[in-house]
Design a protein around this motif. Sequence first.
Motif, PDB file in Angstrom:
ATOM      1  N   LYS A 124     -11.129   5.475  -0.669  1.00  0.00           N
ATOM      2  CA  LYS A 124     -10.122   6.516  -0.494  1.00  0.00           C
ATOM      3  C   LYS A 124      -8.895   6.319  -1.382  1.00  0.00           C
ATOM      4  N   TRP A 125      -8.488   5.056  -1.585  1.00  0.00           N
ATOM      5  CA  TRP A 125      -7.222   4.820  -2.269  1.00  0.00           C
ATOM      6  C   TRP A 125      -7.346   4.177  -3.642  1.00  0.00           C
ATOM      7  N   TRP A 126      -8.547   3.805  -4.041  1.00  0.00           N
ATOM      8  CA  TRP A 126      -8.697   3.215  -5.354  1.00  0.00           C
ATOM      9  C   TRP A 126      -9.353   4.204  -6.306  1.00  0.00           C
ATOM     10  N   GLY A 170      -1.169   4.579   6.649  1.00  0.00           N
ATOM     11  CA  GLY A 170      -2.578   4.592   7.030  1.00  0.00           C
ATOM     12  C   GLY A 170      -3.384   3.567   6.263  1.00  0.00           C
ATOM     13  N   ALA A 171      -3.137   3.470   4.959  1.00  0.00           N
ATOM     14  CA  ALA A 171      -3.848   2.491   4.139  1.00  0.00           C
ATOM     15  C   ALA A 171      -3.508   1.076   4.577  1.00  0.00           C
ATOM     16  N   ARG A 172      -2.227   0.836   4.856  1.00  0.00           N
ATOM     17  CA  ARG A 172      -1.819  -0.498   5.298  1.00  0.00           C
ATOM     18  C   ARG A 172      -2.478  -0.871   6.616  1.00  0.00           C
ATOM     19  N   TRP A 222       0.846  -1.185   0.000  1.00  0.00           N
ATOM     20  CA  TRP A 222       0.000   0.000   0.000  1.00  0.00           C
ATOM     21  C   TRP A 222       0.886   1.242   0.000  1.00  0.00           C
ATOM     22  N   LEU A 250      -5.337   0.366   8.002  1.00  0.00           N
ATOM     23  CA  LEU A 250      -6.775   0.166   7.844  1.00  0.00           C
ATOM     24  C   LEU A 250      -7.072  -1.153   7.141  1.00  0.00           C
ATOM     25  N   SER A 251      -6.265  -1.448   6.123  1.00  0.00           N
ATOM     26  CA  SER A 251      -6.474  -2.684   5.380  1.00  0.00           C
ATOM     27  C   SER A 251      -6.239  -3.902   6.279  1.00  0.00           C
ATOM     28  N   THR A 272       0.617   4.112   1.586  1.00  0.00           N
ATOM     29  CA  THR A 272       0.757   4.853   2.837  1.00  0.00           C
ATOM     30  C   THR A 272       0.594   3.910   4.027  1.00  0.00           C
ATOM     31  N   VAL A 282     -11.021   1.978   2.660  1.00  0.00           N
ATOM     32  CA  VAL A 282      -9.787   1.815   1.892  1.00  0.00           C
ATOM     33  C   VAL A 282     -10.066   1.866   0.393  1.00  0.00           C
ATOM     34  N   PRO A 292      -7.300  -4.471  -1.612  1.00  0.00           N
ATOM     35  CA  PRO A 292      -7.224  -4.118  -0.206  1.00  0.00           C
ATOM     36  C   PRO A 292      -6.248  -5.026   0.529  1.00  0.00           C
TER      37      PRO A 292
END
Length: 240
Positions: free
Chosen positions: A166-168, A89-91, A85, A93-94, A87, A163, A238
Amino acid sequence: MPMEPPAAGAARTAVAVLLTLGALAYSTWALEAFLPTGLSPLSTYVSELAAEDQPYGTFFRALDFAAGVLVCAGAAGALVWLRRWPTAGARALSALGWAGIALFGAATAADSRLPLSCAPTADAACAARERAGLVPTAHAAHTFSSSAAVAGALVGMVLLTVVVRKWWASPAGQAGGVLLGLVGVELVATVWTLAAVAAFGAGHGTWGLGVAQRLQLLAIAVWLVVMAWLVRTRRAAPGG
């Protein structure tokens, strides 16, 4: 964009297949429409189909166990194999989201090993024994394993949907809208289910308990299938 390593594609496929098969097994309560269970889908818990005194109890318990194991394995695979991921944060949350889905799967499998002994919403004597605390330990523990399963599903659904949205980028973002809608349905169905359980416990009827819980389970299953599709078709899955 660099070509994806074959191992990464195989991992995504394995996770997607496990989640999809788990979702299908988790949805087999719908077979009640074709089986003479004697239980009303409007007012009974889905778990009552798998109660020890029900004619198809063994069948539904086996499918619940399979669903839990498959989903737990898929979520564990996502945690182990799909971890790239951009960031922290993304890692985070995932990872938490997949951990929630793994808890859901493990608790669902445990649910099948802690079945209800009878069907309290359809059997007054069973309800009386339940209120008096005269049911087997497994029956009493079923409430806790079921609650853990729903809690895990909600945590996983909410965090992984965040996730994705926000990130896709599109078209995954469009699917994220579907996931968000399913999260909304799940939250409404869960609140309805809790209210109906409280009403039944207080002797005020079932308040459409069966409909509420079946909607709750359906939202989880469809969410899992959509997530499986995203994992399979998107490289930045994710947790990946």
